[in-house]
Scaffold this motif. Structure first.
Motif, mmCIF file in Angstrom:
data_model
loop_
_atom_site.group_PDB
_atom_site.id
_atom_site.type_symbol
_atom_site.label_atom_id
_atom_site.label_comp_id
_atom_site.label_asym_id
_atom_site.label_seq_id
_atom_site.Cartn_x
_atom_site.Cartn_y
_atom_site.Cartn_z
ATOM 1 N N GLY B 228 18.209 31.175 19.435
ATOM 2 C CA GLY B 228 19.064 32.308 19.085
ATOM 3 C C GLY B 228 20.261 32.495 20.006
ATOM 4 N N ALA B 229 20.538 31.536 20.872
ATOM 5 C CA ALA B 229 21.659 31.697 21.804
ATOM 6 C C ALA B 229 22.969 31.724 21.037
ATOM 7 C CB ALA B 229 21.677 30.562 22.814
ATOM 8 N N THR B 230 23.848 32.614 21.463
ATOM 9 C CA THR B 230 25.128 32.747 20.766
ATOM 10 C C THR B 230 26.237 32.036 21.541
ATOM 11 O OG1 THR B 230 25.387 34.822 21.918
ATOM 12 C CG2 THR B 230 24.580 34.949 19.658
ATOM 13 N N TRP B 231 25.862 31.378 22.631
ATOM 14 C CA TRP B 231 26.874 30.718 23.455
ATOM 15 C C TRP B 231 26.630 29.214 23.477
ATOM 16 C CZ3 TRP B 231 23.939 28.858 27.661
ATOM 17 C CH2 TRP B 231 22.720 29.498 27.861
ATOM 18 N N LYS B 232 27.692 28.483 23.865
ATOM 19 C CA LYS B 232 27.573 27.032 23.956
ATOM 20 C C LYS B 232 27.541 26.641 25.426
ATOM 21 C CE LYS B 232 29.876 25.814 19.671
ATOM 22 N NZ LYS B 232 31.088 25.313 19.070
ATOM 23 N N SER B 233 26.923 25.504 25.714
ATOM 24 C CA SER B 233 26.835 25.098 27.107
ATOM 25 C C SER B 233 27.057 23.602 27.272
ATOM 26 C CB SER B 233 25.458 25.457 27.661
ATOM 27 O OG SER B 233 25.291 24.872 28.928
ATOM 28 N N ASP B 234 27.826 23.247 28.299
ATOM 29 C CA ASP B 234 27.988 21.835 28.645
ATOM 30 C C ASP B 234 26.956 21.435 29.692
ATOM 31 O OD1 ASP B 234 30.447 21.117 27.182
ATOM 32 O OD2 ASP B 234 31.307 22.729 28.394
ATOM 33 N N VAL B 235 26.364 22.431 30.344
ATOM 34 C CA VAL B 235 25.476 22.150 31.479
ATOM 35 C C VAL B 235 24.025 21.914 31.024
ATOM 36 C CG1 VAL B 235 24.569 23.121 33.642
ATOM 37 C CG2 VAL B 235 26.956 23.490 33.026
ATOM 38 N N VAL B 236 23.596 22.682 30.009
ATOM 39 C CA VAL B 236 22.204 22.585 29.553
ATOM 40 C C VAL B 236 21.884 21.150 29.135
ATOM 41 C CG1 VAL B 236 20.593 23.326 27.755
ATOM 42 C CG2 VAL B 236 22.045 24.998 28.892
ATOM 43 N N GLY B 237 20.830 20.615 29.720
ATOM 44 C CA GLY B 237 20.384 19.258 29.386
ATOM 45 C C GLY B 237 21.163 18.163 30.081
ATOM 46 N N ASP B 238 22.208 18.517 30.848
ATOM 47 C CA ASP B 238 23.041 17.459 31.432
ATOM 48 C C ASP B 238 23.587 17.850 32.812
ATOM 49 O OD1 ASP B 238 24.197 14.911 31.260
ATOM 50 O OD2 ASP B 238 26.109 15.720 30.583
ATOM 51 N N ALA B 239 22.847 18.688 33.537
ATOM 52 C CA ALA B 239 23.368 19.184 34.828
ATOM 53 C C ALA B 239 23.393 18.083 35.889
ATOM 54 C CB ALA B 239 22.517 20.346 35.312
ATOM 55 N N ASP B 240 24.399 18.153 36.750
ATOM 56 C CA ASP B 240 24.458 17.272 37.921
ATOM 57 C C ASP B 240 23.998 18.018 39.163
ATOM 58 O OD1 ASP B 240 25.911 14.831 36.854
ATOM 59 O OD2 ASP B 240 27.251 16.441 36.233
ATOM 60 N N ILE B 241 24.269 19.316 39.197
ATOM 61 C CA ILE B 241 23.981 20.104 40.399
ATOM 62 C C ILE B 241 23.268 21.397 40.005
ATOM 63 C CG2 ILE B 241 25.026 21.385 42.334
ATOM 64 C CD1 ILE B 241 27.507 19.515 41.988
ATOM 65 N N LEU B 242 22.199 21.710 40.714
ATOM 66 C CA LEU B 242 21.550 23.012 40.536
ATOM 67 C C LEU B 242 21.727 23.795 41.828
ATOM 68 C CD1 LEU B 242 18.144 21.961 38.891
ATOM 69 C CD2 LEU B 242 20.340 22.436 37.793
ATOM 70 N N VAL B 243 22.247 24.996 41.715
ATOM 71 C CA VAL B 243 22.429 25.834 42.899
ATOM 72 C C VAL B 243 21.358 26.920 42.863
ATOM 73 C CG1 VAL B 243 24.034 27.310 44.165
ATOM 74 C CG2 VAL B 243 24.903 25.377 42.839
ATOM 75 N N ALA B 244 20.498 26.913 43.857
ATOM 76 C CA ALA B 244 19.394 27.875 43.885
ATOM 77 C C ALA B 244 19.867 29.200 44.461
ATOM 78 C CB ALA B 244 18.251 27.321 44.711
#
Lengths: 267, 303
Positions: B228-244
């Protein structure tokens, strides 16, 4: 402790009463199998928060023995549940158990999502509830590791302070037979090799039954990571409330049944 | 783009063939560190200058069966002198990587950050763990699980900047950055989600990278768009960096991937003129070697 052992024990549990909230038709079809085994099941339908409140109230009055929750993501559900329970039960504690090929036993990840762990009373309650639940699941001397980023007590890393306090309480027997130690980095909690390489002394000795992350972000990230990066079997329960609550991390038959079986051992 | 620890190692060898970076070991009388460095020297990715008590270093090298002629040794009798000489080696350009041996981490960091040393180039130092995790299609960086204990908003911007630099060095032109949160949208009940959104926006506006989003749960980042997300993402499923959000979150996430999933770990501290390598006694030998290879690649890229 293995899931196989827990499942075997659960087969001998006498049927009791279960409230079901927010279940999908698929979930109901699985719970119907429990009804056939003699469980008295009450399905609550309607607005989610209202149904959870009614189920929690029924448990507090001794009218139900086990609660199954669905209908939203688990973090949302535990927030609703925490709001629903009376002060005596707050904060509730979430336990997710994992069997992964690289670890020889079930690794439980415990957390009290609504607690403020910079409040020592909340931390004590959370760890006490985890220790008690482990004892009921057959591990009275559970090794409970309080996770941080270091094993040294450092004023700059706040979690290390309350974790050290709890470890000290454990040494004085304040958590029964459970062996609580912290602060510990994750490798020192789950890897005997890392413990030996570092020459570190701890009662956990890289064989934790339970790891407790220091904050909600760490808990969510750790559990999501285990779920998504490789093969595993998982169980989700909520403890510390008026009755055990099954909150399966995956909504397939295997994980739902396993979560219900483990929760039934705490009835 | 370097997609595995093996590729990082090969790249370090290629760079070393042109100019081999030298590692200054601060407090080399540490068998664990000596083993790791010896292995890296044998692999042909670095040269090494060992700083510490010469007599003890000689004895240790002999104990480990290592040829003392493979190393330059600089004698220093006390920790203060060890740190000063090691930092001086880096400031003067005689060493291109700094590695912590038997000295205190805070003292070493303090010396690196001292204006006199001239090593500070970024806004701050931060740790970046680069992991080769089974099932993930490329290298994944997680930051900061090792340096900043209570990062504030501005620290987070610098952490992202340092991690983006590391990603670019390993060949990712436009790194995709995800700021971890307990949910996918800012929620006043969880202040960390508000901060993640603000940091993501600020980094984007400052042009650090084209792709930065947060808050995102680890589950969303690894899996797929939420229902149900109404936004698009380039990061989901393809991240290079995760910032905790916190040092604990990053540290636990990294160590869980290593210990439960067998991920190969390369860790480095960036933000200074030279990369800093801190290996832990608990790290398996292949991870220590991989960490030095990453430091060598970063050093090669900044020449």
């Amino acid at each position: 402790m293995t899931f196989q052992e827990l499942q075997t024990r659960a087969q001998h549990i006498r049927p009791a009463r279960m409230d079901v909230v927010g279940a999908t038709p698929f979930e109901i079809s699985i719970i119907e199998k429990w009804e056939k085994r003699g469980w008295k099941v009450r399905y609550r339908e309607g607005e989610l928060e209202h149904c959870l409140q009614a189920a929690v109230d029924a448990a507090a009055c001794g009218e139900t023995d086990l609660l199954f929750c669905s209908g939203a993501d688990n973090l949302k559900l535990i927030r609703f549940l925490d709001r629903a329970v009376s002060r005596d039960y707050k904060p509730l504690t979430m336990l997710q158990g994992f069997e992964v090929p690289s670890y020889p036993k079930v690794l439980w990840v415990g957390f009290t999502p609504m607690a403020r762990y910079d409040s020592i009373p909340d931390a004590i309650k959370g760890v006490s509830v985890v220790a008690k639940s482990m004892a009921e699941l057959g591990e009275p001397e559970a090794r409970i590791a309080l996770l941080s980023c270091v094993e040294l007590i450092s004023p700059g890393v706040h979690s290390t302070i309350w974790e050290a306090t709890l470890a000290h309480m454990s040494q004085r027997g304040q958590f029964g037979k459970a062996r609580v130690d912290g602060p510990l980095a994750f490798d020192l909690a789950v890897s005997p090799q890392a413990v030996s390489n570092k020459g570190f002394k701890s009662e956990i000795h890289g064989q934790a039954d339970v790891v407790i992350p220091p904050d909600l972000n760490s808990f969510c990230t750790l559990t999501d990571e285990i779920h998504l990066t490789g093969p595993h079997t998982a169980v989700g329960i909520v403890v510390g409330g008026p009755c055990p609550i099954a909150l399966p991390p995956h909504r397939d038959e295997r994980h739902m049944t396993l979560s219900l079986q483990v929760a039934s051992l705490l009835v | 783009m370097l997609k595995s620890a093996k590729m990082v190692m090969e790249r370090a060898r290629e760079l070393a063939a042109k100019r081999r970076p030298v590692v200054a070991i601060a407090g080399a009388e540490d068998d664990d560190v000596l083993r790791a460095v010896s292995e890296a020297v044998r692999a042909g990715i670095v040269g090494a200058t060992l700083v510490g008590q010469e007599v003890r270093i000689h004895a240790l090298l002999e104990e480990l069966g290592e040829d003392r002629n493979s190393f330059e040794i600089v004698n220093a009798e006390n920790p203060k002198a060890v740190i000063a000489l090691s930092v001086e080696l880096c400031s003067s350009g005689r060493a291109q990587i700094l590695m912590k041996g038997k000295v205190s981490t805070p003292d070493l960091m303090k010396a690196v950050l001292s204006p006199r040393a001239g090593l500070k180039v970024g806004k701050l130092l931060s740790h970046c763990a680069v992991l080769e995790a089974t099932g993930y299609h490329k290298l994944l960086s997680i930051t900061d699980g090792g340096v900043l204990s209570n990062p504030d908003f501005n620290d987070k911007l610098a952490i992202v900047e340092n991690a983006v630099h590391v990603s670019r060095v390993i060949g990712v032109a436009e790194p995709k950055v995800g700021l971890l949160g307990v949910m996918n949208e800012p929620d006043p009940d969880f202040p960390s989600t508000i901060e993640a959104a603000a940091v993501a926006r600020s980094c984007y506006v400052k042009g650090m990278t084209k792709y930065i989003e947060g808050p995102l749960t680890m589950g969303t980042i690894f899996r797929q768009m939420p229902e149900g997300a109404t936004w698009k993402s380039d990061v989901v499923g393809d991240a290079d960096i995760l910032v905790a959000h916190s040092i604990e979150e990053a540290n636990i996430a990294v160590k869980a991937l290593i210990n439960l999933r067998g991920a190969i770990f390369m860790g480095v501290i960036t933000g200074a003129k030279v990369p800093l390598s801190l290996v832990s006694r608990a790290d398996p030998p292949e991870n220590k070697l991989a960490s030095l290879a990453l430091a060598a690649v970063i050093s090669g890229a900044s020449k």
